[in-house]
Scaffold this active site. Structure first.
Site, PDB file in Angstrom:
ATOM      1  N   ASP A  32       0.820  -1.238  -0.073  1.00  8.64           N
ATOM      2  CA  ASP A  32      -0.092  -0.009   0.033  1.00  8.64           C
ATOM      3  C   ASP A  32       0.945   1.450  -0.049  1.00  8.64           C
ATOM      4  OD1 ASP A  32       0.935  -0.079   2.705  1.00  8.64           O
ATOM      5  OD2 ASP A  32      -0.734   1.120   3.340  1.00  8.64           O
ATOM      6  N   GLU A  33       2.093   1.064  -0.436  1.00 10.30           N
ATOM      7  CA  GLU A  33       3.211   2.320  -0.256  1.00 10.30           C
ATOM      8  C   GLU A  33       3.981   2.319  -1.386  1.00 10.30           C
ATOM      9  OE1 GLU A  33       4.647   4.986   3.427  1.00 10.30           O
ATOM     10  OE2 GLU A  33       4.474   2.817   3.591  1.00 10.30           O
TER      11      GLU A  33
END
Length: 472
Positions: free
Chosen positions: A94-95
């Site tokens: 998610d990053e």
DNA sequence: TCTGGGGTCCTAGGACCC
DNA sequence: TCTGGGGTCCTAGGACCC
């Protein structure tokens, strides 16, 4: 992405939107992976024991992670990032860092802000989820900016304002400063980023060691020239299991190590890699943790070789008293399996000799090490959050189960909140399903019927559900 | 009903080599 | 005829991140 796992679950399950959701281990020894913002209000945080979260927020939905879904969503977000620049460095599902300069974006505030806002709109449109964007002249600063932007925001750090901005912040803000470093610095009277810079490089190196000290000094000054690096090959592969109850039986400990070795090798081979160092990890009843490793003569992806090394390493560990966790890993990865027969033969002979010694010295237990049974991984049926399909009622998810019953809520990412029905656990009309895409379903205005495609588990095409289906 | 799982990087000591 | 110096590899542990 904001509260990624929990947000993905809320997008997939309309009845959970706006409600506290906790994703993580739901067993007695589980910890929280992600809490939705509604759950954070109650004090639930990542890495907190799930038992503690339940006390703080008993009414939240507690769900096991569904990585298949998160990976799908992640891939569509990464695709949007790669459209911005060829230089994308994922940090997790998610990053990611994106080097906008390499993507030809002018280094001007207005231009990068526009790109960031456009990206946020695209992410929302493609995934239905919100993400936050941090924009700055260095990775560390961009990361701090994105943290400040959460949830659902965008923050730009203007060049020249870094020190002024960072100065008053607690040292914990800087990436790489965790509980231990913060405590060391606190004892030295250093609490803020400004105080860190004032302490000077020599003092920080004395307190924290060479690499960490000088790195921290540079960051405290806002200096960070690390490049964005796309494609980084994994350096190790490992698997581990925490058991609901500590293991005390030696034979059981050994069979678990063998299963872990098999799982580890399966992942290694799936990645097309092989490795030279085998490591086992043992966490005791009192949480004390140790590792033992052995470097082979050449890289391997042979399950038998990894199994034998793992068992050999296990023999050197005292497990009386109880084992809480076991792990098996492989490092020293090579890109392909080396066909070095000499190394292979030598390793195997070594293993046989060691095993012979073990048999001679260890009695009947050692026999199990030589004839490891293939593992029948007991599937856990009807875990909360699991996707299911019912012949009559269509797609839904397991809300809970117990005493021979399973409760299912029938709804899809694009339906209205659905209703709950209860079945006996072995109801033949009910079977595990696949995660449905968060976007791309029929819109609410059209017929409520579920598209055939959304029950793809039924045709056996879904590999993840193959095992589950065959068990019926 | 305390404390997951999958990783990365760094440090330090000993072995070994030239 | 007290004990060099530097480099690499291996092992174990620890901090940190998501």
């Amino acid at each position: 992405m904001d509260a990624f796992y929990a947000a993905a679950e809320q997008a997939a399950k309309p009845s959970l939107r706006g409600k506290p959701v906790v994703v993580g281990g739901i067993g007695p020894r589980g910890v929280v992976a992600t809490a939705s913002y509604e759950a954070r209000v109650f004090g639930v945080r990542s890495a907190m024991p799930t038992a503690q979260a339940r006390r703080l927020c008993p009414n939240a939905a507690y769900l096991n992670p569904r990585f298949t879904l998160y990976r799908q969503v992640s891939e569509s977000v990464m695709e949007l990032l790669r459209a911005l620049s060829p230089l994308v460095e994922p940090l997790s599902l998610d990053e990611a860092f994106v080097d906008l300069e390499a993507g030809g974006v002018p280094a001007e505030t207005a231009a990068v802000r526009a790109v960031g806002e456009r990206l946020r709109r695209d992410i929302l449109e493609v995934t239905g989820l919100t993400g936050s964007v941090g924009l700055a002249g260095a990775k560390m600063l961009a990361k701090i900016a994105s943290e400040a932007a959460k949830p659902d925001g965008l923050v730009v750090i203007e060049p020249g304002t870094e020190r002024e901005l960072l100065g008053p912040m607690p040292v914990r803000t800087l990436p790489g400063v965790g509980p231990a470093t913060a405590e060391t610095l606190r004892r030295a009277g250093i609490h803020t980023v400004a105080e860190t810079a004032e302490a000077g490089e020599a003092e920080l190196v004395r307190l924290l060691g060479k690499a960490h000290g000088s790195g921290l000094y540079a960051m405290a000054l806002g200096r960070d020239d690390r490049p964005v690096v796309a494609e980084r090959d994994a350096k190790s592969v490992s698997v581990e299991d925490t058991f609901e109850v500590d293991l005390t039986d030696r034979t059981r400990v050994r069979t678990e190590v063998l299963r872990l070795a098999d799982r580890c090798v399966a992942r290694l081979r799936a990645a097309g890699r092989s490795g030279r160092t085998v490591v086992i990890k043992v966490r005791n009843y009192d949480f004390s943790t140790l590792t033992r490793s052995e470097t082979l003569r050449g890289p391997t992806d042979d399950p038998a070789v990894v199994r034998e090394a793992a068992v050999r390493l296990l023999e050197t560990v005292d497990t009386t008293g109880g084992v809480r966790l076991l792990g098996v890993g492989v490092s020293g990865l090579a890109d392909f399996t080396q066909e070095d027969l000499f190394a292979q033969i030598a390793t195997e002979r070594e293993a046989e000799e060691q095993a012979a010694v073990a048999v001679a010295g260890a009695g009947p237990d050692a026999e199990a090490a030589r004839e490891p049974e293939p593992e029948p991984e007991p599937p856990r049926r009807w875990q909360p959050g699991l996707d299911v399909v019912h012949e009559e009622f269509g797609a839904g998810w397991v809300q809970g189960s117990g005493v021979g019953r399973v409760t299912v809520r029938f709804e899809t990412p694009w339906s209205a909140p659905g209703r709950v029905r209860t079945f006996v656990v072995d109801d033949p009309a009910l079977r595990p399903g696949e995660p449905l895409p968060l976007r791309g379903g029929p819109d609410q205005s059209s017929a409520p019927a579920i598209r055939p495609k959304s029950v793809s588990g039924a045709d056996g095409a879904g590999s993840a559900s193959g095992e589950e289906i065959s068990r019926r």
